[in-house]
Design a protein around this motif. Sequence first.
Motif, mmCIF file in Angstrom:
data_model
loop_
_atom_site.group_PDB
_atom_site.id
_atom_site.type_symbol
_atom_site.label_atom_id
_atom_site.label_comp_id
_atom_site.label_asym_id
_atom_site.label_seq_id
_atom_site.Cartn_x
_atom_site.Cartn_y
_atom_site.Cartn_z
ATOM 1 N N VAL A 166 0.855 -1.185 0.000
ATOM 2 C CA VAL A 166 0.000 0.000 0.000
ATOM 3 C C VAL A 166 0.889 1.232 0.000
ATOM 4 O O VAL A 166 1.807 1.338 0.821
ATOM 5 N N ALA A 194 -4.284 7.930 4.022
ATOM 6 C CA ALA A 194 -5.123 6.769 3.687
ATOM 7 C C ALA A 194 -6.548 7.230 3.371
ATOM 8 O O ALA A 194 -7.176 6.785 2.409
ATOM 9 N N GLN A 197 -6.697 9.273 0.026
ATOM 10 C CA GLN A 197 -6.495 8.376 -1.120
ATOM 11 C C GLN A 197 -7.641 7.380 -1.277
ATOM 12 O O GLN A 197 -7.789 6.760 -2.331
ATOM 13 N N THR A 199 -7.689 4.652 0.620
ATOM 14 C CA THR A 199 -6.941 3.394 0.691
ATOM 15 C C THR A 199 -7.142 2.728 2.049
ATOM 16 O O THR A 199 -6.962 3.357 3.085
ATOM 17 N N GLU A 200 -7.487 1.471 2.012
ATOM 18 C CA GLU A 200 -7.666 0.728 3.258
ATOM 19 C C GLU A 200 -6.334 0.113 3.678
ATOM 20 O O GLU A 200 -5.667 -0.540 2.880
ATOM 21 N N HIS A 295 -2.228 2.823 -5.599
ATOM 22 C CA HIS A 295 -2.108 2.869 -4.140
ATOM 23 C C HIS A 295 -2.144 1.495 -3.501
ATOM 24 O O HIS A 295 -1.798 1.338 -2.341
ATOM 25 N N GLU A 296 -2.585 0.516 -4.247
ATOM 26 C CA GLU A 296 -2.641 -0.859 -3.745
ATOM 27 C C GLU A 296 -2.028 -1.759 -4.813
ATOM 28 O O GLU A 296 -2.333 -1.600 -5.995
ATOM 29 N N SER A 323 -9.492 -6.001 -7.589
ATOM 30 C CA SER A 323 -10.107 -5.963 -6.256
ATOM 31 C C SER A 323 -11.020 -7.181 -6.059
ATOM 32 O O SER A 323 -11.093 -8.057 -6.910
#
Lengths: 323, 323, 323, 323
Positions: A166, A194, A197, A199-200, A295-296, A323
Motif C-alpha cells: 500500500v 489513507a 487516497q 486506501t484501506e 495505491h494498492e 479488487s
Amino acid sequence: MSAEPEDLQLQYEALLERDGVKVSKSPWGPDDEIGRMNWITPESQREILSRLDGSGVFDLGIEYFFGMPSWAAAHDPKFEIWMTHTPQGSVNDNLSGAGPDVHEKYSYCGDSIHMYIHTGTHLDTLNHLGYFGMFWNGWTAEKDLGSRVWNKGGADKYPPLIARGVLLDIAGLHGVDCLPDGHVITPEDLKAAAREQGTELRPKDVVVLRTGRMQRWPDFDGYIPDNPGLGLGGARYLCEDVGAMCIGTDAVSLDVAPHEDPEAFVPVHCYMFATAGAQIIEVLDLEEIAAEKVHEFALLAFPLKIRGATGSPIRPVAVPLRS
Amino acid sequence: MSAEPEDLQLQYEALLERDGVKVSKSPWGPDDEIGRMNWITPESQREILSRLDGSGVFDLGIEYFFGMPSWAAAHDPKFEIWMTHTPQGSVNDNLSGAGPDVHEKYSYCGDSIHMYIHTGTHLDTLNHLGYFGMFWNGWTAEKDLGSRVWNKGGADKYPPLIARGVLLDIAGLHGVDCLPDGHVITPEDLKAAAREQGTELRPKDVVVLRTGRMQRWPDFDGYIPDNPGLGLGGARYLCEDVGAMCIGTDAVSLDVAPHEDPEAFVPVHCYMFATAGAQIIEVLDLEEIAAEKVHEFALLAFPLKIRGATGSPIRPVAVPLRS
Amino acid sequence: MSAEPEDLQLQYEALLERDGVKVSKSPWGPDDEIGRMNWITPESQREILSRLDGSGVFDLGIEYFFGMPSWAAAHDPKFEIWMTHTPQGSVNDNLSGAGPDVHEKYSYCGDSIHMYIHTGTHLDTLNHLGYFGMFWNGWTAEKDLGSRVWNKGGADKYPPLIARGVLLDIAGLHGVDCLPDGHVITPEDLKAAAREQGTELRPKDVVVLRTGRMQRWPDFDGYIPDNPGLGLGGARYLCEDVGAMCIGTDAVSLDVAPHEDPEAFVPVHCYMFATAGAQIIEVLDLEEIAAEKVHEFALLAFPLKIRGATGSPIRPVAVPLRS
Amino acid sequence: MSAEPEDLQLQYEALLERDGVKVSKSPWGPDDEIGRMNWITPESQREILSRLDGSGVFDLGIEYFFGMPSWAAAHDPKFEIWMTHTPQGSVNDNLSGAGPDVHEKYSYCGDSIHMYIHTGTHLDTLNHLGYFGMFWNGWTAEKDLGSRVWNKGGADKYPPLIARGVLLDIAGLHGVDCLPDGHVITPEDLKAAAREQGTELRPKDVVVLRTGRMQRWPDFDGYIPDNPGLGLGGARYLCEDVGAMCIGTDAVSLDVAPHEDPEAFVPVHCYMFATAGAQIIEVLDLEEIAAEKVHEFALLAFPLKIRGATGSPIRPVAVPLRS
C-alpha cells in the motif's frame, strides 16, 4: 499471546525492558529469525498472485552506480565496481590460462562490486539494530555474532516477499513534491493520507511511504542529510494498530533525521526490529506509482539470500491488484 | 530482417565475421543494449501475469556465503562479507558520532560485501563476452569501456524479467541424479527431454537446463570443475530454431567444460551474447521444480540495476502457469 | 646521449612528440622500467649508508586510518579496514576449523584493508601517467596493461630507495606555516629556498618540498582541495638543471591545484613520468625535519613490491648525514 | 620487575593465568602498546646506524601479486589488485571531470588493493592473538575493539624498526635446502645453529629463522600447508633466555604446523604476543643473506602506520654491520 495481527494491539512478550525500550520474544518461537515475515505463507502468496492485474509492472528499484549517494554518516563504504577482466587485458595477462591467441578471438569481460549492504534499494533485516546489546528474539553478539557476519536473522532466511503493498503518498497529502527536510511523519499524516487516497490499510500489509525525496536523487546533499521520515508514533501506529508487516520509504532512512529525541540513534529502526519484529525497505523509487495513483499493489521483492547479512539489496516490483 | 523469433531461422546481420564467428548488428537498432530481452513488453508481462497459478512459489536462487563455490579459473575474487558496525564496537569507536552512551542503548550492526558479479545465481548480460574485441551491436572497449565499468549493455538497462520459463530436465532424461562431468548437452538431448516431458518449447522462452549439478553444491571440487553443459549445437538450436530469449542452467557455466573445441574459451557464452543477443542465467537451483515436475512456469527475476555491469546477482522465482 | 645527470641538460630521445609534450625513450634501454631510480646502485647506497649520522631518525610517513583524507576528485575509494577475525566471533563462527573450545582459549584477531594505491604517504611509479596513451619508454595499454594491473613499470621493480634527500622549505622561505591555496612553486622559489637554507642541490637527489600543508592534516577540506604545489617550470628546473632523481611533497599532489594550464590534467606528474622518467613521493610529513632544520639527509624508503602497481604506500625515514 | 632483557629470566607479572597460559602486564606500564619494541630508542638506533657496513643492501621482502600464496586456512581474502583508472577508460568515463579531450592527451592510470593484513612479508603486532579473550597488557574486545579495528596495539604505534638482526639458518644446520614439512625448531636447533655459524645471540635482537621454505615460493601447496616452524620451547628460549625483541621466519607462520599440541591454535603466536610482548615477522625472503652468510646485520623495516591494525606489510632491508 498470538502472532496474528488480528489480535490487536500487537504486543509481544519482553525479553528485556529497560529505560523505556523493549526487546521482544518472538511469538513464532525461539527459533524464529524473520518476525512478521512469517506472515508470508503459501496461502498468502497464492491469494496475492491470484489477484494480479498485469496492466502495469512498476519498477521500484534504483540504479547502483559509481558515485551514487548512500548513507555515509557512520563512514560506511561507497558503492564500488571495477573490472576484473577486460578484452585486451585478458590477452595481456592471460589470467584464465587459455592463452593470448585464444583471448584475441574470445574477448572476456568481468567485474566485481564492493558495497555496504544498506546501499540503494534494500531490505533491512531484524539483526540490523537492537537495544542494550540485545536483538529480536534475544540474539546477542556474545553468542550469535561471528567474526564476519551474524549467525542469526540473516537475509538468507527470508522467503520471496510477495505481499499486499500500500502506498501512502505523504508528500501528495501535503501538496508538495517533496516533504521539507526533517518533516516528521505522524499517525495523523498516515491516517489522513489513507483517507484522502481512499486506501484501506490492512494487517500484514507492506506500507510504503512517499516523502518525495526521490525527486532529489541522485544529489547527495539534497537526498541524504536531514531526510523527512517516520516518527516513533507513526511507527507504533502502523505496527501495533494497523498490524503492518513491513514499512518502506523512498528516503535513505525510514527514521526522520534529525530524530525527535536527540539522545536516540535511529529509534524507529530499533523499535521496528527489536520490539515489533518488523522489517524496513529503504531508497524505493515511488515516483511512478504515485503519479499513476497505484495505491494498492502486489509487492514482489526477492532478497538475495546473503547468509547472516543485516539486509539485502532488492529490486522490488509493484503489480496492481484486481479488487 | 525481423526481430521476431517467429521469423525463423533467427539470423542477424553481421558487423564482423571472421574465423567462423560473427558479431551481430542488433535488429532492435543501433541503440539497443539488451538484445532478446526486448521481447519483454508490457503485453508479454501482462500475458504471463494473467496466467499465474499461485499453487506454488519456487525459489530458484542459492545462498551467498563465506566460502561458497564460485568460478575461480580466472582468479576472480571469492564472495566476502564483513561487519562495518558491531554492537560493542559502535560503543568503542563511535563511528556514527552519536556517542558511546547512545550506542550502549541503541545497538548497531551493519555489513559490507565484495563479490565477483558472476557469483551465485546470476544473470549474464551481453557485454560479458564477445569476439575479436567486438561485442553485441558493435560495442568495443576503445569507445565504450570506462576505467571501471562498461558504458554499454549493463545490468541497469534490463526490465524486470517476467517471462515464460521452461525446464528441460536433462539429468532426468538420462535417469541420473547428475550428468557426468563434461557431458555435452546436444540438440538431441534438448528435443528428447522436451518430448519425454511433454513440454512445448516456444519462441521467447527462458529455457532452463537441469544438469543435476546442484546435487553436489556447495562442494567446490564436485560442483565447479568440468561441469556438464551446453555445446554449441544445442545453443544454436535453442537460439535459432526455438527462438529462446535466454538460457539458464544449474551449473556454474552454461558452457560445458572442457569445451568441445579445445581452442575456444566459453564459446557458447560468446555465441549467445555476440551472435544471438541472448542472455544466460547460471547457478540456478532447479532441484525442487524438477522434483515437482514443474516444467512450465512464470520466471520472475529482477536484476539489480548495476550500471554498466556484466551481469547481476538475482534470486529468480518460478510460479506455475494455468494453461 | 647519456643517462648521467652530469650531462646536463638532461634531454632524452623522444618516442612521441605532439602538441607540446614528449614521451621519452629511456636512456637505460628498452627494458628499463624504473627511469631515474637506476641511479640507485650498490655504490650509491654504500656512499649514503657510510655517512649516516644516527643522531636522529625522522619518520616522514603519516597514519592510515578510517576516514583519512585522500585524493577523491576522480572517485577513488577511501581507505577501508575491517576485522576478519574477532575473539568471540572466532568462537561463534569457527572459520579456522579449530573448534569453539580451542578459540575460547586461543583468541584470534585479524583484519583486511582496501585502499587506492595513492593513499597516505606513497611513491608514484612511471606507469601512473603518460601522454596520448603512451607512457615512459613506450608502454601502452594495448600491449602492456592486463585486466587488473600493468605488466610494466610496477612498484615491484624498485630497489630499496636509499639516497640523498634534500628538504626545500618553501613555506619557511615565505615565512608562513602553510603556503596559500593554489600557490605555484616556481624555479625562483626553489633557488631562493636552497640559497637561504644554504643547501646544495646535487644530481640524483630526492628533493622534498615543504608547502606546510601537513599543518592542516587530517582536515579534508583544509588539506585536499587547491593544494599549493609545483608548477611545470619548477619541475623542469629540478629534473633538467639539477638532475633530481625524484621529487617529494607534503601535499596531496605534487602538481599545484588548480593547474597553471586549465586544459591540463596533473601536467607536472605527466612530465615527470613520461618525459623525465622521474618518480614522485606525496603526502610526506615534513614538519619535524623542517622544525629541526634537517635539510640534508639519507632518505630511506622501501616500496612494497606490488606487481604492476602504479605506486606503493611507503613510510620513509630520514637520517641526517655527516658531511 | 625490570623491562630490561639483561634481567633474565624475563618474566612479566600476570594479568590472567589459566589453564597453563598467561597474559602479561606490560613492564612498560599500563599505556604500553608495543611491548619489546620499546627497546628501540634513539640510542639503540644510533648505535646500529653508526655501524652500517654499506657493502651490501639485502632485500628481505617478497612481491605482492595476484594469485600469490597466503594463509587461507581461516578463509581470509586473497591479495587483490585492480585498475581504478585506465588510459582509454578515463576518456570514456571522465571520472575526473576533466573532460575526454583532456584525457586524450593526459593519460591516467591508478589502481586499488584489497588484502588480508597478514599477506606477504609482514609484521604481526601484539593485538593479533591472546588468551581467553585477553591480549597483551589486558586489552579486551569488550573495551578496546571497535567495529572495524582495535583501539589498542595497532601498527600505527610502532617506530621505524632499526635493530640488530641475526640470521639462524636452521635449514643450513641440517644440510637441507628446506626443512621437512612439520619440522619443529627446538632450543637445540637454535643453539646449534648459533654455534655452528659462530653467531652471538644478544638481548634485544631480531632473530630470523631460515627454514628454507622460500625455496618453494610461490607454489601454494609447497609453501603454505604444514610449514616447518618454531615450537613453544624454542620460542621460550629466545624470548626468556636470549631476550630477543622479535622473531622472524621465511615460512608463512612462525608456529610449526601442525602444532605440537593438537588442542592449540598457533600457540607460539599466542605466547609471543600475550605472554612475552614480542612481535613476529613472517614470509621473509632469507635466501640471499643465507647464501652470502650474512648472519649479523642491521634490520631496517618501517611498518605502515595503519591505525589499530593487527600488523603491517613491510619490506625489510638487511645491511651488514661492522663489528
